[in-house]
Design an enzyme around this catalytic site. Structure first.
Site, PDB file in Angstrom:
ATOM      1  N   SER A  47     -88.065  -4.165  57.864  1.00  0.00           N
ATOM      2  CA  SER A  47     -87.445  -3.983  56.543  1.00  0.00           C
ATOM      3  C   SER A  47     -87.696  -2.562  56.067  1.00  0.00           C
ATOM      4  O   SER A  47     -88.855  -2.152  55.906  1.00  0.00           O
ATOM      5  CB  SER A  47     -88.050  -4.969  55.540  1.00  0.00           C
ATOM      6  OG  SER A  47     -87.703  -4.551  54.234  1.00  0.00           O
ATOM      7  N   HIS A  62     -83.392  -4.475  58.715  1.00  0.00           N
ATOM      8  CA  HIS A  62     -83.271  -5.342  57.553  1.00  0.00           C
ATOM      9  C   HIS A  62     -83.199  -4.478  56.296  1.00  0.00           C
ATOM     10  O   HIS A  62     -84.106  -3.692  56.015  1.00  0.00           O
ATOM     11  CB  HIS A  62     -84.488  -6.274  57.502  1.00  0.00           C
ATOM     12  CG  HIS A  62     -84.416  -7.346  56.468  1.00  0.00           C
ATOM     13  ND1 HIS A  62     -83.692  -8.510  56.636  1.00  0.00           N
ATOM     14  CD2 HIS A  62     -84.995  -7.437  55.253  1.00  0.00           C
ATOM     15  CE1 HIS A  62     -83.831  -9.264  55.561  1.00  0.00           C
ATOM     16  NE2 HIS A  62     -84.610  -8.637  54.700  1.00  0.00           N
ATOM     17  N   ASP A  75     -82.967  -4.575  52.292  1.00  0.00           N
ATOM     18  CA  ASP A  75     -83.172  -5.428  51.123  1.00  0.00           C
ATOM     19  C   ASP A  75     -82.437  -4.862  49.918  1.00  0.00           C
ATOM     20  O   ASP A  75     -82.894  -3.899  49.298  1.00  0.00           O
ATOM     21  CB  ASP A  75     -84.671  -5.541  50.822  1.00  0.00           C
ATOM     22  CG  ASP A  75     -85.370  -6.466  51.798  1.00  0.00           C
ATOM     23  OD1 ASP A  75     -84.877  -7.595  51.995  1.00  0.00           O
ATOM     24  OD2 ASP A  75     -86.409  -6.065  52.366  1.00  0.00           O
ATOM     25  N   MET A 112     -81.606  -5.185  46.250  1.00  0.00           N
ATOM     26  CA  MET A 112     -82.109  -5.864  45.034  1.00  0.00           C
ATOM     27  C   MET A 112     -81.458  -5.225  43.825  1.00  0.00           C
ATOM     28  O   MET A 112     -81.366  -3.994  43.747  1.00  0.00           O
ATOM     29  CB  MET A 112     -83.622  -5.712  44.924  1.00  0.00           C
ATOM     30  CG  MET A 112     -84.396  -6.264  46.103  1.00  0.00           C
ATOM     31  SD  MET A 112     -86.165  -6.239  45.765  1.00  0.00           S
ATOM     32  CE  MET A 112     -86.822  -6.501  47.407  1.00  0.00           C
ATOM     33  N   HIS A 116     -79.714  -8.150  53.375  1.00  0.00           N
ATOM     34  CA  HIS A 116     -80.218  -9.292  52.600  1.00  0.00           C
ATOM     35  C   HIS A 116     -79.929  -9.012  51.137  1.00  0.00           C
ATOM     36  O   HIS A 116     -80.542  -8.146  50.523  1.00  0.00           O
ATOM     37  CB  HIS A 116     -81.731  -9.426  52.870  1.00  0.00           C
ATOM     38  CG  HIS A 116     -82.429 -10.435  52.024  1.00  0.00           C
ATOM     39  ND1 HIS A 116     -83.807 -10.491  51.921  1.00  0.00           N
ATOM     40  CD2 HIS A 116     -81.965 -11.445  51.241  1.00  0.00           C
ATOM     41  CE1 HIS A 116     -84.157 -11.471  51.112  1.00  0.00           C
ATOM     42  NE2 HIS A 116     -83.051 -12.067  50.676  1.00  0.00           N
ATOM     43  N   MET A 151     -80.165  -9.645  47.455  1.00  0.00           N
ATOM     44  CA  MET A 151     -80.875 -10.320  46.361  1.00  0.00           C
ATOM     45  C   MET A 151     -80.223  -9.856  45.063  1.00  0.00           C
ATOM     46  O   MET A 151     -80.737  -8.974  44.356  1.00  0.00           O
ATOM     47  CB  MET A 151     -82.364  -9.949  46.430  1.00  0.00           C
ATOM     48  CG  MET A 151     -83.068 -10.643  47.589  1.00  0.00           C
ATOM     49  SD  MET A 151     -84.620  -9.853  48.065  1.00  0.00           S
ATOM     50  CE  MET A 151     -83.993  -8.548  49.109  1.00  0.00           C
ATOM     51  N   MET A 176     -86.882 -17.648  53.134  1.00  0.00           N
ATOM     52  CA  MET A 176     -87.867 -16.768  52.487  1.00  0.00           C
ATOM     53  C   MET A 176     -89.247 -17.413  52.573  1.00  0.00           C
ATOM     54  O   MET A 176     -89.434 -18.574  52.191  1.00  0.00           O
ATOM     55  CB  MET A 176     -87.518 -16.539  51.011  1.00  0.00           C
ATOM     56  CG  MET A 176     -86.268 -15.712  50.756  1.00  0.00           C
ATOM     57  SD  MET A 176     -86.225 -14.121  51.604  1.00  0.00           S
ATOM     58  CE  MET A 176     -87.654 -13.273  50.879  1.00  0.00           C
ATOM     59  N   ASP A 235     -88.524 -14.269  56.358  1.00  0.00           N
ATOM     60  CA  ASP A 235     -88.730 -13.003  55.652  1.00  0.00           C
ATOM     61  C   ASP A 235     -89.891 -13.097  54.670  1.00  0.00           C
ATOM     62  O   ASP A 235     -89.822 -13.856  53.696  1.00  0.00           O
ATOM     63  CB  ASP A 235     -87.422 -12.667  54.911  1.00  0.00           C
ATOM     64  CG  ASP A 235     -87.438 -11.300  54.252  1.00  0.00           C
ATOM     65  OD1 ASP A 235     -88.434 -10.575  54.371  1.00  0.00           O
ATOM     66  OD2 ASP A 235     -86.413 -10.969  53.615  1.00  0.00           O
TER      67      ASP A 235
HETATM   68  C1  DX5 Z   1     -88.929  -9.371  49.885  1.00  0.00           C
HETATM   69  C2  DX5 Z   1     -88.064  -8.734  50.950  1.00  0.00           C
HETATM   70  C3  DX5 Z   1     -88.699  -8.595  52.294  1.00  0.00           C
HETATM   71  C4  DX5 Z   1     -89.865  -7.699  52.361  1.00  0.00           C
HETATM   72  C5  DX5 Z   1     -90.732  -8.087  53.522  1.00  0.00           C
HETATM   73  O1  DX5 Z   1     -88.172  -9.463  48.722  1.00  0.00           O
HETATM   74  O2  DX5 Z   1     -86.893  -9.516  51.132  1.00  0.00           O
HETATM   75  O3  DX5 Z   1     -87.755  -8.202  53.267  1.00  0.00           O
HETATM   76  O4  DX5 Z   1     -89.499  -6.358  52.477  1.00  0.00           O
HETATM   77  O5  DX5 Z   1     -91.874  -7.338  53.427  1.00  0.00           O
HETATM   78  P1  DX5 Z   1     -93.232  -7.701  54.157  1.00  0.00           P
HETATM   79  O6  DX5 Z   1     -92.922  -7.808  55.606  1.00  0.00           O
HETATM   80  O7  DX5 Z   1     -94.092  -6.522  53.814  1.00  0.00           O
HETATM   81  O8  DX5 Z   1     -93.741  -8.991  53.592  1.00  0.00           O
HETATM   82 ZN    ZN Z   2     -85.468  -9.308  52.909  1.00  0.00          ZN
END
Ligand code: DX5
Ligand code: ZN
Length: 226
Positions: free
Chosen positions: A10, A33, A35, A37, A66, A68, A137, A175
């Site tokens: 990620s 990956h 993220d 957000m 991903h 969010m 998750m 994840d």
């Molecule tokens: C959380 C994210 C994850 C996160 C994972 O909201 O969706 O992808 O970056 O991070 P680690 O591997 O550090 O738990």
């Molecule tokens: Zn993620």
């Protein structure tokens, strides 16, 4: 021979000031990956379509986006058009989930659904036959570096049972809080793909960490299939 586990670093844990360098460092990964957000679905605010476009331009590794966000109905296709190979949207945020999945697939990308830790596997009953991926998750979304919620293992087993019941095999991704310490167990419980942010970018040698995690995860898949 058992399938290989896939490792998806990620970039949330990458160094924004050196993103091109960090993308090069993880060029041996199976997926990148990303993220997304929006500051609403999660308090945190991260990346948008421009980040996806940039990753597509400078990396050959497939992109796993991903989302969010509170409005995936409106924005999921933007990410398909920006170069995503996989787009996953949250069950908790989608209004017309079936339509989003279909529209993404029609655009030529793999489409998946994400479950928050408190969203049960049974909520997938009416969509499981239509998705290319299910992202489970193992932390509440928002930040990297959180601890893996142990109940996720049982959820993964339930999910594999649901897939078997329906005769389908979407990729199962996990994840949050996955590292070399638990990746074998997580894959034994049902993951095909694991996201790793802090575990990869916090390692002294991120490229070597990907190889190590892939080996351990592949052993987990073999344990599961034994
Ligand atoms: C959380 C994210 C994850 C996160 C994972 O909201 O969706 O992808 O970056 O991070 P680690 O591997 O550090 O738990
Ligand atoms: Zn993620």
């Amino acid at each position: 021979m058992a399938a290989q586990a896939q490792i998806a670093p990620s970039i949330l844990s990458a160094d924004l000031a050196y993103m091109a360098r960090d993308l090069e460092t993880i060029s041996g990964a199976d997926l990148i990956h990303i993220d997304v957000m929006d500051g609403h679905f999660t308090g945190n605010l991260t990346f948008g379509v421009e980040m996806v476009r940039m990753c597509k331009r400078i990396s050959n590794v497939p992109l796993d986006v991903h989302m969010m966000v509170t409005n995936p109905d409106e924005t999921a296709l933007w990410y398909a058009d920006a170069g995503a190979d996989y787009v996953t949207v949250h069950m908790e945020a989608a209004t017309h989930l079936h339509r989003i999945i279909k529209n993404l697939q029609d655009r030529g990308v793999k489409a998946g659904v994400v479950l928050n830790p408190a969203t049960p596997v049974c909520s997938l009953e009416s969509i499981i036959e239509d998705v290319d991926m299910v992202l489970v998750m193992s932390v509440d979304p928002g930040f990297g570096g959180q601890s893996y919620i142990p109940g996720t293992d049982a959820k993964l087993r339930q999910l594999r049972a649901l897939c078997a019941e329906h005769g389908v095999s979407p990729l199962i991704e996990v994840d949050g809080g996955v590292s070399a310490k638990n990746v074998r167990r997580v894959c034994a419980a049902g993951a095909d793909v694991v996201v790793a942010g802090s575990a990869v970018f916090g390692a002294a040698d991120p490229a070597a960490e990907i190889v190590t995690m892939r080996e351990l995860g592949t052993q987990g898949i073999a344990d599961r299939d034994a």
